[in-house]
Design an enzyme around this catalytic site. Structure first.
Site, PDB file in Angstrom:
ATOM      1  N   ARG A 283       2.844  15.282 -12.371  1.00 48.37           N
ATOM      2  CA  ARG A 283       1.958  16.291 -12.940  1.00 48.37           C
ATOM      3  C   ARG A 283       1.187  16.948 -11.796  1.00 48.37           C
ATOM      4  O   ARG A 283       0.566  16.253 -10.989  1.00 48.37           O
ATOM      5  CB  ARG A 283       0.980  15.658 -13.929  1.00 48.37           C
TER       6      ARG A 283
ATOM      7  N   LYS B 115       1.550  13.318  -2.256  1.00 50.25           N
ATOM      8  CA  LYS B 115       2.013  12.517  -1.122  1.00 50.25           C
ATOM      9  C   LYS B 115       2.023  13.402   0.115  1.00 50.25           C
ATOM     10  O   LYS B 115       2.525  14.523   0.094  1.00 50.25           O
ATOM     11  CB  LYS B 115       3.396  11.921  -1.397  1.00 50.25           C
TER      12      LYS B 115
ATOM     13  N   LYS C 113       0.491   5.507   2.384  1.00 52.83           N
ATOM     14  CA  LYS C 113       1.786   5.464   1.684  1.00 52.83           C
ATOM     15  C   LYS C 113       2.691   4.549   2.499  1.00 52.83           C
ATOM     16  O   LYS C 113       3.101   4.900   3.606  1.00 52.83           O
ATOM     17  CB  LYS C 113       2.394   6.862   1.563  1.00 52.83           C
TER      18      LYS C 113
ATOM     19  N   GLU D 184       4.065  -1.569  -3.743  1.00 50.47           N
ATOM     20  CA  GLU D 184       5.120  -1.349  -2.754  1.00 50.47           C
ATOM     21  C   GLU D 184       5.626  -2.703  -2.274  1.00 50.47           C
ATOM     22  O   GLU D 184       4.846  -3.534  -1.793  1.00 50.47           O
ATOM     23  CB  GLU D 184       4.587  -0.547  -1.570  1.00 50.47           C
TER      24      GLU D 184
ATOM     25  N   ARG E  33       9.122   1.167  -3.983  1.00 45.37           N
ATOM     26  CA  ARG E  33       8.163   1.143  -5.091  1.00 45.37           C
ATOM     27  C   ARG E  33       8.677   0.183  -6.151  1.00 45.37           C
ATOM     28  O   ARG E  33       9.857   0.226  -6.530  1.00 45.37           O
ATOM     29  CB  ARG E  33       8.045   2.558  -5.655  1.00 45.37           C
TER      30      ARG E  33
ATOM     31  N   ARG F 239      12.034   1.605  -8.687  1.00 44.86           N
ATOM     32  CA  ARG F 239      11.571   2.913  -9.170  1.00 44.86           C
ATOM     33  C   ARG F 239      12.511   3.480 -10.228  1.00 44.86           C
ATOM     34  O   ARG F 239      12.082   4.164 -11.145  1.00 44.86           O
ATOM     35  CB  ARG F 239      11.463   3.867  -7.984  1.00 44.86           C
TER      36      ARG F 239
ATOM     37  N   GLU G  80      -5.068   6.809   0.128  1.00 40.87           N
ATOM     38  CA  GLU G  80      -4.514   5.503   0.474  1.00 40.87           C
ATOM     39  C   GLU G  80      -3.327   5.734   1.402  1.00 40.87           C
ATOM     40  O   GLU G  80      -2.719   6.798   1.395  1.00 40.87           O
ATOM     41  CB  GLU G  80      -3.984   4.768  -0.767  1.00 40.87           C
TER      42      GLU G  80
END
Length: 525
Positions: free
Chosen positions: A390, A396, A226, A271, A231, A246, A224
């Protein structure tokens, strides 16, 4: 205060993450209630003492210490709290004997202070404390601990100390208030886990690792865009709507039109962006969104000029149903169904990029420098929505940065571990008339060795001093990397860089060959 001061002192000089976890855990197991709860609030940034501001502290110390001596000392030390703690004089009349100040007693008193009362009360406390305790008090009062402990690390320390899952702590954290009596009752087995049901609480985001040299298969990962906004998490529970940043800050009041449009029970991840007329209603640059950030009240003109919307990434709850354990592919299908129930003027969905393979995706990414596109997200198709970062689940892949050669103009000492170094650098570009105008400020991107070199350079090439700021002779060129650059009415140059960092020291290049304002303006979005 003694135990809390000892904890801060040890954390400052401890680099090991595991050692920090042990220090915090040992403190939480030995400190009484509510001291340990207030300590957790301070470490996680959840303690707000509005009666104490830095200006009050500076005015207070001016009454006890020669102002010139204080400012010279502050310039040398680089930290106000540390300077005051060290320079604070012993009282002429020793304070009467009393019980030692506890952390809880300090917080209780500071919470009820008006700004007019604060100097006298704070001075009385400082008179009763030793230097390291004074430092702890001032850091606590101003909310600027800076001891190398993130909120997540503090919560992890609590979880490990009492043998409870850190994700369970995160789940209930934002539904509790300091000093967290219910949390410690649960941690020590005196009560059941607190519940966040029917409360519009924040759930920590799932985060991504940077994609560096790794290539991934698009059979396993979905791609997707960014987007370059902020966020946010949208929560609607029991008739209440909240919009969280965030960091878990409630920003509902700054974007009332978005909150008002979200009245469907659930929790969404997305976003926050502003529409841009020049792009046919698509997302405008971050510079447009910045006009809306941090405003306590939003005027009708601001709502009309900078209409906000949310581009949705993920769904955590559909109504009361928790979807976080489901794989991304299933959550994506639920999100696509959910978004159909929302106002299309305020909500849309981030499209999946259609690419045959990783090489094709790389080509698509290389050709995209839209004002609101920051890069690409890669999400493992079978990944659950897991708090934190994780490895191997989400990546990103940011667009390559822009660069410019700029001239160092000013430098200022850093804070914390960098308080002895000139580590904050203001740099500029040339006008057609041969004048340097500041275009940005950066304080990272360089190595420790480069920091030492830059610090020596600043000290040896200073031509003027303005308090803690040194003006240099404007002969050093720095290659600056930045994500984007925007028109700005707040800066003399008319430009503002987003996320500038020092990419390289160009001591091989004459300052006269650095970039011009016009060159940078052509890069502006």
């Amino acid at each position: 205060m003694r135990a809390f001061a000892d904890l801060l002192d040890r954390l400052i000089y401890t680099r090991s993450r595991n050692a920090k976890l042990r220090l915090i855990g040992d403190y939480l197991k030995s400190a009484p209630d509510p001291d340990r709860g207030w300590a957790m609030a301070a470490l996680t940034g959840d303690l707000d003492l509005p009666g104490v501001k830095p200006a009050i502290i500076r005015a207070m110390v001016d009454e006890r210490v020669d102002p010139v001596l204080f400012r010279l000392s502050r310039d040398f030390v680089g930290d106000t709290a540390e300077t005051v703690a060290l320079i604070w004089p012993e009282p002429l009349t020793p304070p009467p004997q009393s019980d030692p100040l506890t952390l809880a007693a300090v917080v209780d008193r500071l919470m009820t202070l008006s700004r007019s009362e604060a100097p006298a009360v704070l001075a009385t406390m400082l008179d009763r404390l030793e230097a390291d305790e004074r430092y702890a008090l001032l850091k606590l009062a101003t909310g600027a601990l800076r001891v190398g402990v993130s909120a997540r690390l503090a919560k992890t320390a609590l979880a490990e100390a009492f043998g409870i899952p850190v994700d369970a702590v995160e789940e209930v954290w934002h539904g509790l208030k300091p000093p967290y009596a219910e949390l410690f009752d649960w941690a020590e087995g005196r009560a059941a886990q607190p519940s966040a049901a029917n409360v519009p609480v924040f759930r920590p985001f799932m985060l991504a690792h940077p994609l560096e040299e790794t290539q991934v298969s698009l059979a396993d990962y979905a791609a997707e865009w960014k987007w370059d906004g902020i966020r946010v998490q949208l929560v609607h529970v029991a008739g209440q709507t909240r919009l969280y940043s965030r960091a878990g800050d409630d920003i509902t009041h700054s974007f009332p039109e978005v909150a008002a449009a979200f009245a469907t029970p659930g929790v969404l991840d997305g976003e926050l962006l502003v529409k841009g007329e020049f792009q046919g209603g698509e997302a405008a640059s971050f510079n447009a969104l910045q006009q809306r950030l941090g405003r306590k009240q939003v005027s009708a003109k601001m709502l009309a000029d900078y209409p906000a919307f949310v581009r949705l990434y993920d769904i955590l709850f559909d109504g009361a149903e928790d979807l976080r354990e489901q794989p991304w592919t299933d959550r994506r299908a639920r999100l696509e169904a959910f978004v159909g129930r929302l106002d299309p003027d305020r909500f849309d969905i981030s499209a999946v990029i259609d690419a045959a393979d990783f090489a094709a995706l790389e080509e698509i990414r290389a050709g995209a420098r839209d004002a609101a596109i920051e890069g690409v997200m890669l999400k493992r198709r079978d990944s659950a929505y897991i708090t934190g970062r994780r490895v191997g689940l989400w990546y990103k892949w940011k667009r390559d940065p822009l660069t410019a050669d700029c001239v160092l103009m000013y430098a200022q000492r850093g804070s914390g571990k960098r308080s002895s170094f000139y580590s904050d650098y203001t740099f500029g570009a040339w006008t057609p008339e041969g004048e340097l105008l500041p275009v940005g400020k950066a304080y990272f991107g360089f190595t420790d060795e480069e920091l030492k070199w830059l610090d020596r350079y600043v000290r040896n090439h200073t031509v003027a001093r303005f308090g803690p700021v040194r003006e240099t002779d404007k002969t050093l060129v720095l290659e600056v990397a930045f994500d984007s650059i925007h028109e700005s009415k707040r800066h003399k140059s008319g430009l503002a860089m987003r996320f500038p960092r020092i990419a390289r020291i160009r001591n091989d290049k004459p300052a006269s060959e650095a970039d011009t304002i016009e060159t940078l303006r052509r890069l502006a979005t």
